[in-house]
Design an enzyme around this catalytic site. Structure first.
Site, PDB file in Angstrom:
ATOM      1  N   GLU A  48     -22.070 -57.311 -31.593  1.00  0.00           N
ATOM      2  CA  GLU A  48     -20.715 -57.046 -31.078  1.00  0.00           C
ATOM      3  C   GLU A  48     -20.507 -55.552 -30.880  1.00  0.00           C
ATOM      4  O   GLU A  48     -19.909 -55.121 -29.890  1.00  0.00           O
ATOM      5  CB  GLU A  48     -19.666 -57.598 -32.062  1.00  0.00           C
ATOM      6  CG  GLU A  48     -18.227 -57.312 -31.682  1.00  0.00           C
ATOM      7  CD  GLU A  48     -17.715 -58.158 -30.526  1.00  0.00           C
ATOM      8  OE1 GLU A  48     -17.885 -59.385 -30.589  1.00  0.00           O
ATOM      9  OE2 GLU A  48     -17.168 -57.586 -29.567  1.00  0.00           O
ATOM     10  N   ASP A 127     -27.281 -67.685 -34.132  1.00  0.00           N
ATOM     11  CA  ASP A 127     -25.868 -67.985 -33.868  1.00  0.00           C
ATOM     12  C   ASP A 127     -25.738 -68.390 -32.402  1.00  0.00           C
ATOM     13  O   ASP A 127     -26.067 -67.601 -31.511  1.00  0.00           O
ATOM     14  CB  ASP A 127     -25.004 -66.743 -34.120  1.00  0.00           C
ATOM     15  CG  ASP A 127     -25.010 -66.313 -35.586  1.00  0.00           C
ATOM     16  OD1 ASP A 127     -25.357 -67.155 -36.444  1.00  0.00           O
ATOM     17  OD2 ASP A 127     -24.660 -65.155 -35.859  1.00  0.00           O
ATOM     18  N   ARG A 167     -25.774 -71.426 -36.665  1.00  0.00           N
ATOM     19  CA  ARG A 167     -24.311 -71.370 -36.628  1.00  0.00           C
ATOM     20  C   ARG A 167     -23.862 -71.761 -35.229  1.00  0.00           C
ATOM     21  O   ARG A 167     -24.359 -71.225 -34.232  1.00  0.00           O
ATOM     22  CB  ARG A 167     -23.791 -69.971 -36.935  1.00  0.00           C
ATOM     23  CG  ARG A 167     -22.254 -69.937 -36.988  1.00  0.00           C
ATOM     24  CD  ARG A 167     -21.679 -68.677 -36.362  1.00  0.00           C
ATOM     25  NE  ARG A 167     -21.911 -68.606 -34.934  1.00  0.00           N
ATOM     26  CZ  ARG A 167     -21.678 -67.513 -34.185  1.00  0.00           C
ATOM     27  NH1 ARG A 167     -21.268 -66.415 -34.778  1.00  0.00           N
ATOM     28  NH2 ARG A 167     -21.912 -67.509 -32.875  1.00  0.00           N
ATOM     29  N   SER A 169     -20.593 -71.813 -32.793  1.00  0.00           N
ATOM     30  CA  SER A 169     -19.264 -71.219 -32.722  1.00  0.00           C
ATOM     31  C   SER A 169     -18.562 -71.626 -31.436  1.00  0.00           C
ATOM     32  O   SER A 169     -19.174 -71.712 -30.373  1.00  0.00           O
ATOM     33  CB  SER A 169     -19.390 -69.696 -32.775  1.00  0.00           C
ATOM     34  OG  SER A 169     -18.115 -69.108 -32.843  1.00  0.00           O
ATOM     35  N   THR A 201     -11.546 -64.796 -29.833  1.00  0.00           N
ATOM     36  CA  THR A 201     -12.317 -63.979 -28.898  1.00  0.00           C
ATOM     37  C   THR A 201     -11.453 -62.998 -28.131  1.00  0.00           C
ATOM     38  O   THR A 201     -11.910 -61.933 -27.722  1.00  0.00           O
ATOM     39  CB  THR A 201     -13.036 -64.920 -27.905  1.00  0.00           C
ATOM     40  OG1 THR A 201     -13.731 -65.915 -28.666  1.00  0.00           O
ATOM     41  CG2 THR A 201     -13.996 -64.183 -27.022  1.00  0.00           C
ATOM     42  N   HIS A 228     -14.382 -64.878 -36.675  1.00  0.00           N
ATOM     43  CA  HIS A 228     -14.623 -63.695 -35.829  1.00  0.00           C
ATOM     44  C   HIS A 228     -13.307 -63.340 -35.169  1.00  0.00           C
ATOM     45  O   HIS A 228     -12.722 -64.158 -34.471  1.00  0.00           O
ATOM     46  CB  HIS A 228     -15.682 -64.065 -34.780  1.00  0.00           C
ATOM     47  CG  HIS A 228     -16.062 -62.956 -33.833  1.00  0.00           C
ATOM     48  ND1 HIS A 228     -17.105 -62.097 -34.091  1.00  0.00           N
ATOM     49  CD2 HIS A 228     -15.571 -62.582 -32.635  1.00  0.00           C
ATOM     50  CE1 HIS A 228     -17.233 -61.244 -33.085  1.00  0.00           C
ATOM     51  NE2 HIS A 228     -16.306 -61.515 -32.181  1.00  0.00           N
ATOM     52  N   HIS A 324       6.258 -38.038 -52.449  1.00  0.00           N
ATOM     53  CA  HIS A 324       4.964 -38.676 -52.686  1.00  0.00           C
ATOM     54  C   HIS A 324       4.125 -37.860 -53.661  1.00  0.00           C
ATOM     55  O   HIS A 324       3.553 -38.395 -54.605  1.00  0.00           O
ATOM     56  CB  HIS A 324       4.206 -38.847 -51.365  1.00  0.00           C
ATOM     57  CG  HIS A 324       4.749 -39.922 -50.493  1.00  0.00           C
ATOM     58  ND1 HIS A 324       3.968 -40.933 -49.971  1.00  0.00           N
ATOM     59  CD2 HIS A 324       6.010 -40.177 -50.051  1.00  0.00           C
ATOM     60  CE1 HIS A 324       4.716 -41.740 -49.235  1.00  0.00           C
ATOM     61  NE2 HIS A 324       5.957 -41.307 -49.269  1.00  0.00           N
TER      62      HIS A 324
END
Lengths: 413, 413
Positions: A48, A127, A167, A169, A201, A228, A324
């Protein structure tokens, strides 16, 4: 120092021992918490991540990234399809031939030719993905649901028959008909894949939708569930959390979240999210490597580590406003849900700016051996505010001002 | 609903003509959707944003940012406390004196002196905050819950008696005792503030926790609810969505999400999130200004617009992998949940890389007046993959390759 680097001087509170026991979990709200059973990282930086517009990894860079993630402890790495290009195939075969602790995956279209080529590279798992939404079915492949099931199940069997993890998908799961999805997953599950994958996606799902869909699939398959998530609407990490809460066990991440368009779930952000909820899920990873891993990939890509990155942004543990810094100096847990020391990092108290408060000035002065009384502290704090109205003071400028003030106002401690 | 004055900007149906249903909504999953009733933007770029480590805005930059956000249509802008520094006070008074469509707020500690100074600057509303978690109560102010209620209610009354909007916020709400919180909010609500605010000050909440806590407050107060989310664990946008689903109506954002540590909810990401769910909530804003607003603030800060930014990242509408470009060329909706044209942007199909597919090459060739037949297309696509294994090809390199191939292989169309 507009737009410049963060202050170079050592952090003002650096060197203090970390608070024990881990401040990450002690007081955090435990209401409305869904217990997560399992969490495994599938790092897809080299698949990816290669789809990020600016990404092109050389063979050497791939090995460098894989080595770092192996040392970090990712459970899986997914590499680009061997069908993408000659070098992609060579890189995958090389990776498959090398010793490693992670399991090696590649990612191909769901057909027998692609699957067999993937199997032949020596990976540990394959995959496959199939577009299941009507939008993508039309423009991507044109198969019916029955055909998807028939092809999908036989491709999964081919992969598992070769002794590898499979896998399956469904691409664009959240714009697919849920009845179609269930029919597909139940049928594919009978072919005994290691996992079925749900993919947002296009980055459109909400955490609520993810929880519902993953829960439904969880009730209908025996295999593991992978998730994903793209980040087009900014919910990738929250969606991954929702998937885990609903029974997914494997999350696709990339270093910094790089991927198609504006990317997917970032490794560091996913770690941060789980560390504050169930630290036992992420303690087996070498968390102190996270800053160098993010920095390495950013350097390879020629980009900055985004300022909004959990944990590893240069400013992720910087404290600036007076309220802070006052609280953080008394107890870091006040404004930190993670101990920066867990990542080998140190907090910084920024003091040379107009939002500064007395406590940060007192702390900075103490480093210089100066102890102002209350009136002096108020006065010198106001002087810092006035001077930095024209722009932040670097630490050496601030220190010079404090020293000068201490001498001329006879405030030396 | 009570909650003070209506926002100064036009209501949702005003302004631009409503768009015909866009691709953002047509096919998007409508299951598990919680309908959001109202959404108002409180932009805090000039308050929370100033707490970003690298931020120091000059008076001119403040006016420039405010003008752009006014043109965009934000409902409120919150500026740094006049107590922060002399210039902060001057900038706030200047902003209060100028014509504007947004309502002007400032943000001070919950005490009478600070509130009166804020009132005297000429703002339209004053946001006060009180730490309510036991962690912050101890290290921040030391008041009991009863004291917080007494002080808070009287400060709120001072502000509303001056004819201004008051907001009372509990800092670190998600590490506060929910019974304490309810007691505080119910008591404060009787003082008729415009809003009570819930703040995930440390960025630790999950969407589920936000939904539950905001729902509980929604059932117990009459005034509006504001939500403020930090991003330390990457869930700021999803948490803001959950707050809106539970009945909050005002969300604190900053341009790019800048703020303390790694920041808060980004304006653009919040817009993107709602645009895919209920576009009518955001159609009154000038969405085409978003890219220039993000770019302007990034330039002032000397940072990049992060690559992971929804909508305005340089690569947010870039499509790279072959399967993606094939589908996007047939129907952009395949991999886009927002039309880039809504933001004045254009998608890009990246073709000079090894993940390219035949459809992207065919599309690029067509731009050059070249029509390859199927065999030629396969061959030239493989050639592009082979060549770009050494690094991406620039468009002129790619075009030269396609032209050369077309001539030498006699494939000119």
């Amino acid at each position: 120092m507009r737009g410049g680097q963060p202050p170079a001087s050592p952090p003002t509170s650096g060197g203090k021992p970390p608070q024990a026991p881990t401040e990450t979990t002690l007081d955090t709200d435990t209401r409305n918490r869904m217990r997560i059973e399992r969490f495994h990282i599938i790092d897809s930086t080299l698949r990816e991540g290669e789809q990020f517009a600016l990404a092109h990894f050389t063979p050497e860079q791939k090995l460098q990234i894989a080595q770092a993630l192996d040392d970090f402890g990712v459970d899986y790495m997914e590499l680009t399809s061997p069908l993408a290009s000659p070098q992609s195939a060579a890189d995958l075969r090389l990776m498959a031939s090398r010793p490693r602790s992670f399991r090696l995956l590649t990612h191909v279209r769901c057909n027998h030719d692609d699957a067999q080529l993937a199997i032949d590279t020596g990976v540990d798992g394959v995959d496959v993905l199939f577009a299941t939404s009507s939008a993508l079915r039309t423009v991507s492949h044109g198969y019916s649901i029955d055909e998807i099931i028939e092809i999908g199940a036989s491709v999964v069997r081919r992969i598992t028959d070769a002794g590898l993890e499979a896998r399956f998908s469904s691409e664009d799961s959240f714009r697919s008909d849920p009845d179609d999805l269930l029919r597909i997953y139940r049928a594919i599950d009978k072919a005994r894949p290691a996992r079925v994958g749900l993919a947002d996606t296009v980055g459109v799902a909400t955490p609520r939708q993810v929880y519902e869909l993953v829960s439904m699939v969880r009730r209908n398959v025996e295999c593991d569930i992978e998730f994903h998530a793209h980040n087009d609407t900014g919910c990738a990490i929250a969606n991954a959390l929702a998937a885990l809460e609903a029974g997914a066990s494997h999350i696709d991440v990339t270093v910094l979240g790089i991927g198609e368009r504006n990317g997917i779930v970032p490794l560091g952000g996913m770690i941060a999210r789980l560390l504050t909820l169930q630290p036992e899920l992420v303690e087996r990873y070498d968390l102190e490597m996270l800053p160098q891993i993010d920095a390495m990939v950013a350097e390879i890509l020629g980009i900055e580590v985004p300022f909004n990155t959990p944990v590893t942004a240069a400013n992720a543990f910087h404290h600036k406003a007076g309220m802070h810094t006052k609280a953080v100096l008394a107890d870091p847990h006040a404004y930190e849900v993670m101990d920066p020391g867990r990542f080998g990092l140190e907090r910084q108290i920024l003091a040379g700016h107009r939002l500064v408060g007395r406590h940060a000035i007192r702390d900075r002065a103490a480093l210089l051996g100066i102890a102002f009384d209350d009136d002096q502290l108020r006065a010198v704090t106001n002087e810092v505010k006035r001077r930095s109205d024209d722009g932040p003071l670097a630490n050496d400028e601030l220190d010079a001002l404090l020293m000068h003030w201490a001498v001329t106002k006879e405030g030396v401690g």
